[in-house]
Design an enzyme around this catalytic site. Sequence first.
Site, PDB file in Angstrom:
ATOM      1  N   HIS C  57      39.503  46.062  42.730  1.00  0.00           N
ATOM      2  CA  HIS C  57      40.694  45.431  42.156  1.00  0.00           C
ATOM      3  C   HIS C  57      41.957  45.839  42.892  1.00  0.00           C
ATOM      4  CE1 HIS C  57      37.931  44.495  39.035  1.00  0.00           C
ATOM      5  NE2 HIS C  57      37.800  45.744  38.648  1.00  0.00           N
ATOM      6  N   HIS C 219      36.091  40.954  37.245  1.00  0.00           N
ATOM      7  CA  HIS C 219      34.878  41.612  37.739  1.00  0.00           C
ATOM      8  C   HIS C 219      33.884  40.623  38.304  1.00  0.00           C
ATOM      9  CE1 HIS C 219      36.565  44.661  35.112  1.00  0.00           C
ATOM     10  NE2 HIS C 219      35.992  45.526  35.900  1.00  0.00           N
TER      11      HIS C 219
END
Lengths: 215, 215, 333, 333
Positions: C57, C219
């Site tokens: 991320h 995700h």
Amino acid sequence: MADSVDAAWARAWIVTAAEVLAENRVALITLDREIGDGDHGENMDRGFQAVLEHLDGLADDATPGDVLKVVATTLISTVGGAAGPLYGTAFLKAALAAGSATELDGPALVAALTAARDGIVLRGKAEPGDKTMIDAWTPAVDAATAAVAAGAGVHEILQAAASAAEAGAAATEPLVARKGRASYLGDRAIGHRDPGAQSSALLLRAAEAAAGARS
Amino acid sequence: MADSVDAAWARAWIVTAAEVLAENRVALITLDREIGDGDHGENMDRGFQAVLEHLDGLADDATPGDVLKVVATTLISTVGGAAGPLYGTAFLKAALAAGSATELDGPALVAALTAARDGIVLRGKAEPGDKTMIDAWTPAVDAATAAVAAGAGVHEILQAAASAAEAGAAATEPLVARKGRASYLGDRAIGHRDPGAQSSALLLRAAEAAAGARS
Amino acid sequence: MKKLINDPKNVVAEAVSGFAQAHSDIVRAELDPVFVVRADAPRSGKVGIVSGGGSGHEPLHAGFVGFGMLDAAVPGPVFTSPTPDPIVAATKAVDGGAGVLHIVKNYTGDVLNFETAADLAGAEGIEVVSVIVDDDVAVKDSLYTAGRRGVAGTVLVEKIAGAAAERGDNLAAVAAVAATVNSRVRTMGVALTPCVVPHAGEPSFTLADDEIEIGIGIHGEPGRERIKLEPADAIVDRLLGAILEDMPFEAGEEALLLVNGMGGTPQVELYIVYRRAAELLAERGVKVTRSLVGNFTTSLEMQGASISVLKLDAELTELWDAPVQTAALRWGR
Amino acid sequence: MKKLINDPKNVVAEAVSGFAQAHSDIVRAELDPVFVVRADAPRSGKVGIVSGGGSGHEPLHAGFVGFGMLDAAVPGPVFTSPTPDPIVAATKAVDGGAGVLHIVKNYTGDVLNFETAADLAGAEGIEVVSVIVDDDVAVKDSLYTAGRRGVAGTVLVEKIAGAAAERGDNLAAVAAVAATVNSRVRTMGVALTPCVVPHAGEPSFTLADDEIEIGIGIHGEPGRERIKLEPADAIVDRLLGAILEDMPFEAGEEALLLVNGMGGTPQVELYIVYRRAAELLAERGVKVTRSLVGNFTTSLEMQGASISVLKLDAELTELWDAPVQTAALRWGR
Ligand SMILES: Nc1ncnc2c1ncn2[C@@H]1O[C@H](COP(=O)(O)OP(=O)(O)O)[C@@H](O)[C@H]1O
Ligand SMILES: Nc1ncnc2c1ncn2[C@@H]1O[C@H](COP(=O)(O)OP(=O)(O)O)[C@@H](O)[C@H]1O
Ligand SMILES: [Mg+2]
Ligand SMILES: [Mg+2]
Ligand SMILES: [Mg+2]
Ligand SMILES: [Mg+2]
């Protein structure tokens, strides 16, 4: 039959060219994607659509030179990339060669084509065989010069120029590029036609068609 | 035949489990990719490989509870994600239930399995039907409880638990998830097996195999 | 799978080590267990702030370690929450005696591992308070789910809580500010393409050439709804519509508008999204007084974007404007 | 083609308008003709700096307009140099009486259009000097090509020349600094995937699943050599090897290391590349004293990266460290 081209021809040329370039937009993009950055069809189409708008603004008594000058300034201010300044200079030099004449006979027409070619060389410094639009223009100018020397009329001159340009464009395929983006590719440019040479051939064929339609 | 499991069984269980999870790494990743984030097989494999290393460090006289405790702390510190704390807590609670006994008979074994399941519920708050590992564990515990009540031996108990867990894992397929990542999918989780339920079934089948090999 | 990596198993360790070298004026990295910490940690008397979660991320969270924001970040394996050990180690490393705030995105794994770590740190005498971030309006009914996810709004929580800690607020106050930001920010995302987790080697999901996922998480998990590709403006209307339905504004209220790239989105597209979002907010009478556009909370190379809206007040605006010096967000020094 | 856009013809105009709104504290945008200019332009007595080129390389150039860097940026259509008109307009808008520097990447189109613009601006009495950036070592023999391309090193030229202009250097001095940076920076890139130009709608080239392009430019044009995918470290060795062969270092010399993402590369990969590049430079005795990692000169959503090495001296380091406040690069204020 008056063996010359006039402002109506110049306008018809540009209208035809705009049509032909719109039709060939994707084909030119594809050629440019293969050895360049894939925008040549987009650039030319954008430029000639803009030229169409500016043509409307011309006075009724505009000369061929006036028409060519509007084409030049519009291409310079709308095409961008390498082709914009190169074609812009070509039309500007052609306009200067045409001067204020209302008609261009064979020799005057060949002088304008020659000036256009020389303008491209002046800005881009390309030589024949460098795999650029010059490889369409130089055979075209040579063929036009030969035609006028043989006493051909304007339509025949433009026919000779267009055919030579088409052959010249096709002949760029086996070449390695030495100017423009394709030069970064080295041997990998071999087997692909130069997009600018192709658009030049399309332009010159449009010039011929405009003269043919008139005669 | 001594109807109990001992530390050797516990070690054999974990070694078998590590093998089975390595073999099923990609299968569990695939299940998790479909309704989660595609890491469950990787997480479990990483954790059980680490457990194998830590098992070597155990004293020869380690009890089943000692083995389970090492599994617990290793999983907590190597698996990560949701499965790490959940399985970690399960093994920790099972270890506490096993206490310092050197052998676990049927009732002790069922108590350990029950403690494991309760640990997962304590941490994860999932209920049966939420499409989680609980859907493998709860039928397993129920079947084990029934088996011990019917007088079954440890191998049979583990056989009953493993089969019920496998059925439970399969039965997660039509469910909508209410816990874990799959819950974000709503109806789109339908038709996919829960990866944690599947790994739980693999773990319990490994426990059975370890007991079978001994008897 | 084509990636600029060596062994997939070493992705996080190598990236963290490169990151720490490239930004050695701001951070240092510990490699066993792995975490990234301010070069000048611990700062005596200052509340420490630790965040973390799965890798993939970036710049979240390590890119936000530094003056005025996080004191440490704990990166787990790609898309997998870190285990308690490195969280405990990071918590100890930043404790300057004033306690430590854990900022945790609402995923089962993150919540459970940070919970365990907080217990363990507490047992060692460090006061830890946790704030859970759950800004993702795509998850509709939290009664029947694991609850809303923590996504790009996390950056705003970290920046503003970091400013509060830097000015000397105590632990309870810093936690309260973090919770306030979380309660006032909403996010909704869209994915045009999936991403490939290095150890998985295959796309997280597949999308046809004319399909997009609305309500994507971070995700690589599929979103809530799959629809046909639409013009950017129509997509923005969907995303922002969901946000404003969930958190209505009164005319004249002020907002921070964050357009976040998912990692593989060209910047021109983010600004096209920004343009329409700002236009729509203006139509609703919302005054966009602060903006942030770029890749802040990503899903590897996923193409797509999320829109976050934070309802500002004078206090939050002041904390937002306070100096920050991290690898990924910097102003005022 | 899946993109967060509306009509492909409006990509640049919409993005520029979104950009200017999002960063209205730093820039404003003119839309006819299109250019982006410092909010406080013209700055009387300061040398103005204008750059530009085709769009699709964001944040280059508009993201670098602001205090201490560019005064204006002229974005053309995607991957197509702007025409002279907007360049002239931008040049006029930033002229504070001390002349204007044009920073031009070495592509035929950019060079020709900026050339015409400089002539036209000169005809209107503005002194213009141009510096051509050609840092790309992938183009080997400039005798038989259009010459080396201007790629990511452009960012370093713009930052350092911008700092010189900001401290009050005159036009000749600012141009000299820009030329010095260009002479001391080398870049080489790699592409893992192609990009899709919005108006073309198809990938600029195709690569098999196990192929990469070494020596890529920034216009989605194919690179110099196509090879099988290798581990990141091996790719870095190739790229940096070419750079160091072209510009040798003596042990102890200092360098700025820039790892630039092509737009679609996850940040973890950029730091993995950085790690190996820093390691290799250290092995060669080169001291990396400044670093920059991120998306600075992109090719839309292309995956890949370029490495740039700038040979530093005290003067360049000081100018690099000077405050800068732009949308994409900011420190010191
Ligand atoms: N130096 C040059 N001299 C002549 N023609 C050139 C030169 N450089 C490029 N060209 C021509 O320009 C064409 C490319 O035009 P275009 O794609 O519109 O611009 P760009 O290369 O900037 O994207 C080439 O196919 C070639 O014919
Ligand atoms: N609250 C919960 N209670 C019980 N099991 C859960 C819960 N949340 C998740 N799980 C289990 O964890 C599994 C996912 O584990 P894993 O993929 O390793 O972690 P993550 O979801 O963090 O990526 C799910 O398949 C489910 O069985
Ligand atoms: Mg082109
Ligand atoms: Mg998972
Ligand atoms: Mg996970
Ligand atoms: Mg171009």
